[in-house]
Write an enzyme that holds these catalytic residues in place. Structure first.
Site, PDB file in Angstrom:
ATOM      1  N   ARG A   1     -11.816  11.509  -8.107  1.00  0.00           N
ATOM      2  CA  ARG A   1     -12.603  12.295  -7.148  1.00  0.00           C
ATOM      3  C   ARG A   1     -12.151  12.057  -5.718  1.00  0.00           C
ATOM      4  O   ARG A   1     -12.052  13.008  -4.915  1.00  0.00           O
ATOM      5  CB  ARG A   1     -14.085  11.931  -7.308  1.00  0.00           C
ATOM      6  CG  ARG A   1     -15.009  12.583  -6.286  1.00  0.00           C
ATOM      7  CD  ARG A   1     -16.421  12.082  -6.504  1.00  0.00           C
ATOM      8  NE  ARG A   1     -17.298  12.424  -5.385  1.00  0.00           N
ATOM      9  CZ  ARG A   1     -18.503  11.905  -5.210  1.00  0.00           C
ATOM     10  NH1 ARG A   1     -18.986  11.024  -6.079  1.00  0.00           N
ATOM     11  NH2 ARG A   1     -19.240  12.271  -4.168  1.00  0.00           N
TER      12      ARG A   1
ATOM     13  N   HIS B   1      -8.278  -1.547  11.619  1.00  0.00           N
ATOM     14  CA  HIS B   1      -8.376  -0.787  10.375  1.00  0.00           C
ATOM     15  C   HIS B   1      -9.814  -0.424  10.025  1.00  0.00           C
ATOM     16  O   HIS B   1     -10.050   0.202   8.991  1.00  0.00           O
ATOM     17  CB  HIS B   1      -7.700  -1.510   9.209  1.00  0.00           C
ATOM     18  CG  HIS B   1      -6.209  -1.537   9.324  1.00  0.00           C
ATOM     19  ND1 HIS B   1      -5.402  -2.078   8.343  1.00  0.00           N
ATOM     20  CD2 HIS B   1      -5.364  -1.089  10.288  1.00  0.00           C
ATOM     21  CE1 HIS B   1      -4.129  -1.974   8.712  1.00  0.00           C
ATOM     22  NE2 HIS B   1      -4.089  -1.365   9.887  1.00  0.00           N
TER      23      HIS B   1
ATOM     24  N   ASN C   1       0.511  -7.733  10.037  1.00  0.00           N
ATOM     25  CA  ASN C   1      -0.768  -7.785   9.330  1.00  0.00           C
ATOM     26  C   ASN C   1      -0.861  -9.052   8.482  1.00  0.00           C
ATOM     27  O   ASN C   1       0.170  -9.628   8.119  1.00  0.00           O
ATOM     28  CB  ASN C   1      -0.909  -6.551   8.428  1.00  0.00           C
ATOM     29  CG  ASN C   1      -1.283  -5.314   9.216  1.00  0.00           C
ATOM     30  OD1 ASN C   1      -2.074  -5.391  10.146  1.00  0.00           O
ATOM     31  ND2 ASN C   1      -0.711  -4.177   8.859  1.00  0.00           N
TER      32      ASN C   1
ATOM     33  N   CYS D   1      -1.383  -1.616  16.653  1.00  0.00           N
ATOM     34  CA  CYS D   1      -1.436  -0.817  15.444  1.00  0.00           C
ATOM     35  C   CYS D   1      -1.364   0.640  15.877  1.00  0.00           C
ATOM     36  O   CYS D   1      -1.651   0.966  17.031  1.00  0.00           O
ATOM     37  CB  CYS D   1      -2.746  -1.113  14.704  1.00  0.00           C
ATOM     38  SG  CYS D   1      -2.980  -0.238  13.145  1.00  0.00           S
ATOM     39  N   HIS D   2      -0.984   1.530  14.976  1.00  0.00           N
ATOM     40  CA  HIS D   2      -0.924   2.945  15.351  1.00  0.00           C
ATOM     41  C   HIS D   2      -2.054   3.766  14.732  1.00  0.00           C
ATOM     42  O   HIS D   2      -2.034   4.990  14.787  1.00  0.00           O
ATOM     43  CB  HIS D   2       0.432   3.552  14.970  1.00  0.00           C
ATOM     44  CG  HIS D   2       0.813   3.355  13.537  1.00  0.00           C
ATOM     45  ND1 HIS D   2       1.949   2.696  13.162  1.00  0.00           N
ATOM     46  CD2 HIS D   2       0.204   3.725  12.386  1.00  0.00           C
ATOM     47  CE1 HIS D   2       2.024   2.664  11.842  1.00  0.00           C
ATOM     48  NE2 HIS D   2       0.976   3.299  11.363  1.00  0.00           N
TER      49      HIS D   2
END
Length: 450
Positions: free
Chosen positions: A272, A202, A150, A172-173
Site C-alpha cells: 500500500r 531526517h 550519517n 544534508c540535502h
C-alpha cells in the site's frame, strides 16, 4: 582567506567529491583553492585526484590539488574540512547491518540514521570522527568541520561531547531537496517557494510552506486526500494527513523511523505504501557501478566530464565565509549550541526538544561562520514524534561516551521500528550478533566476547 585550504576526508567517495568540487571551483573566488584529498584507499584516491583535475579544467579553475593517504598532511592548516567517510564500507559493514537483522525477521530500507542499522553505524563512526577532530585540534583548530556523514544526529552529538572545541555543522540535502520535490508536485518553480523548516535530521518538518505569501498546505493536503501522491512518496503524504506537516526525508527513510509502515505480518502495508525494503544495498551497488563508469571515462582524455551544480550546501558555506556574502542554509547543530572554544551558547534553538540533542534549523552564514536560528516551540505532535528518535540517539551516544554496552541494548529496545517487530529476547540476541560480527569496527569496551 584569498586561497582557502579545503580538505576532503574520505575523498574516495568520488562521485560525491566530484559534485562538491564542481560547486566549489565554479565560484571565481574559490577557483584557486588549495584542495587536499585524503582517503585510506589509494585506488579510489587516485581516481578522485584525476576527477579534481578534470573538474578544474572543465570549469576553468586553477586550484592546487594534493592527494594523500596521510590524514594529518591533508588537515594541516586547513580552513575547511569536508567529511564524507563511511566506516566499514558497503562490505562488510552495511551488508552486515542488513543481513543479520533479516535473519531475525527485521527488515530495513536504508539503515543509516536510526533503527538497529543506524545504531551500529553510529557506534563505528563516532569514534573515527572524534579521532579526526583530535587531529584537527592539533593542526587546524580554527577550521570549520562540514560533516556529511550519517547517522548525522548521533555523529554531531558525539562530536559535541568528545571534541567541542572544533566548530562542526552537519549538512544534508533533504530540506532543499524535498522543497523542490513538493514544488514539482504542485507545478510551481522551486525557486519561488518560501519555507521555514525545523526538527532533527531526517525528521524535520516544514512549519511554513508558501508561494508568494500563500499557504501551500491546503493544496498538499488535497493531493494526499485525493490519493494523488506520487507512488514513491506515499508514506510522507500519509504522515502529512496524520500530523498536519510534511517531513523532509524520503518515504523510504521515514518508514523505518516509526512503527507504522514495516511489519512482517502485514505485507499489505508494504504494498500500500510502496516501501522499498533493502533499498540502501541496491543504491550501494549502483554507486559502485557509477564509480567504475567514472573511472573508465577518466581513462579517455577525449571523453567530456559533465560538471553541473548540485543542491549541496558545502560550497555555499565556504563561499559565504570567504567573501562575506550572507546566505541561509539548513544545518545540524546542538540544540543548546556550544560556541567554538567550548563556551556554552544561550538558550535552546527548539524549546520543546531536549537541551542535549542535535537539531536541524536554518542558519545564517557569513564571515562569522554558522549562526543558527532560534525557532522556539514546534507543534507538540512533531516534538513527540522526534523524541522517539532522540531517545535512540541519546542512548547510542551515551554508550560511546560512558563506555557502557548496556545502553546499546537500551537504544535498540526503544527504537520504534525494532521494538514493533521483535521482543526483548530477540532484541538482545540481535544486538549481540551484530556486535560480534562488526568486531573491531566497534570500540573495544563495547564489543561482545565470542
Amino acid at each position: 582567506m584569498s586561497r582557502p585550504r579545503i580538505a576532503f576526508v574520505g575523498a574516495g567517495s568520488t562521485v560525491f567529491a566530484k559534485n562538491l568540487l564542481g560547486d566549489i571551483l565554479s565560484f571565481p573566488e574559490l577557483a584557486g583553492a588549495d584542495i587536499r584529498l585524503f582517503d585510506i584507499n589509494q585506488e579510489r584516491l587516485d581516481v578522485t585526484g584525476q576527477v579534481a583535475r578534470r573538474v578544474a579544467q572543465t570549469v576553468g579553475a586553477n586550484p592546487t590539488v594534493l592527494s594523500t593517504t596521510e590524514r594529518q598532511r591533508a588537515l594541516d592548516g586547513a580552513d575547511f574540512v569536508i567529511n564524507m567517510i563511511q566506516v566499514g564500507g558497503f562490505e562488510p559493514a552495511t551488508v552486515t547491518d542488513f543481513e543479520i537483522p533479516r535473519q531475525f525477521g527485521l527488515r530495513q530500507t536504508i539503515a543509516d540514521t536510526l533503527g538497529i542499522g543506524g545504531i551500529m553505524r553510529g557506534l563505528r563512526t563516532v569514534p573515527v570522527l572524534a579521532d579526526i577532530s583530535r587531529d584537527m585540534e592539533r593542526v587546524c583548530p580554527h577550521a570549520l568541520h562540514l560533516n556529511y556523514v550519517n547517522p548525522m544526529a548521533m555523529n554531531i552529538w558525539g562530536l559535541a561531547k568528545l571534541s567541542p572545541r572544533i566548530a562542526t555543522v552537519g549538512l544534508c540535502h533533504s530540506v532543499q531537496g524535498t522543497a523542490s520535490e513538493l514544488a514539482h508536485d504542485l507545478g510551481l518553480p522551486a525557486h519561488e517557494i518560501d519555507y521555514l523548516c525545523a526538527g532533527i535530521n531526517h525528521m524535520a518538518f516544514y512549519l511554513k510552506f508558501e508561494h508568494q505569501g500563500v499557504d501551500l498546505y491546503p493544496r498538499l493536503l488535497e493531493i494526499a486526500g485525493q490519493g494523488k501522491a506520487p507512488e514513491w512518496n506515499r508514506v510522507r503524504y500519509e504522515m502529512l494527513q496524520r500530523v498536519g506537516y510534511f517531513v523532509t526525508e524520503s518515504s523510504e527513510h521515514f518508514s523505518e523511523y516509526t512503527p507504522y509502515f514495516i511489519k512482517r505480518d502485514r505485507p499489505d502495508l508494504i504494498d500500500r505504501f510502496n516501501v522499498p525494503l533493502d533499498e540502501y544495498p541496491r543504491r550501494c551497488v549502483n554507486q559502485i557501478a557509477g564509480w567504475e563508469e567514472l573511472r573508465t571515462k577518466l581513462q579517455n582524455p577525449g571523453e567530456p566530464l559533465e560538471v553541473k551544480p548540485s543542491v549541496e550546501y558545502g560550497s555555499l558555506i565556504i563561499h559565504s565565509m570567504v567573501t562575506g556574502q550572507p546566505r541561509v542554509v539548513y544545518g545540524n547543530v546542538m540544540n543548546s549550541p556550544v560556541l567554538p572554544g567550548g563556551e556554552a551558547g544561550h538558550g535552546k534553538l527548539i524549546s520543546n526538544l531536549p537541551d542535549e540533542c542535535c537539531v536541524e534549523v536554518p542558519c545564517l552564514v557569513d564571515r562569522q561562520g554558522i549562526q543558527p536560528t532560534r525557532i522556539g516551540r514546534i507543534p507538540p505532535q512533531l516534538a513527540a514524534l522526534m523524541q522517539t528518535n532522540i531517545n535512540v540517539q541519546a542512548l547510542t551516544v551515551e554508550a560511546l561516551i560512558a563506555g557502557k554496552r548496556e545502553h546499546i541494548y537500551h537504544a535498540a529496545m526503544l527504537d520504534p521500528h525494532t521494538s514493533a517487530e521483535l521482543d526483548l529476547d530477540q532484541i538482545w540476541a540481535l544486538t549481540d550478533a551484530l556486535l560480534r560480527e562488526h568486531g573491531d569496527f566497534i570500540p573495544q569496551q563495547l564489543q561482545v566476547a565470542d
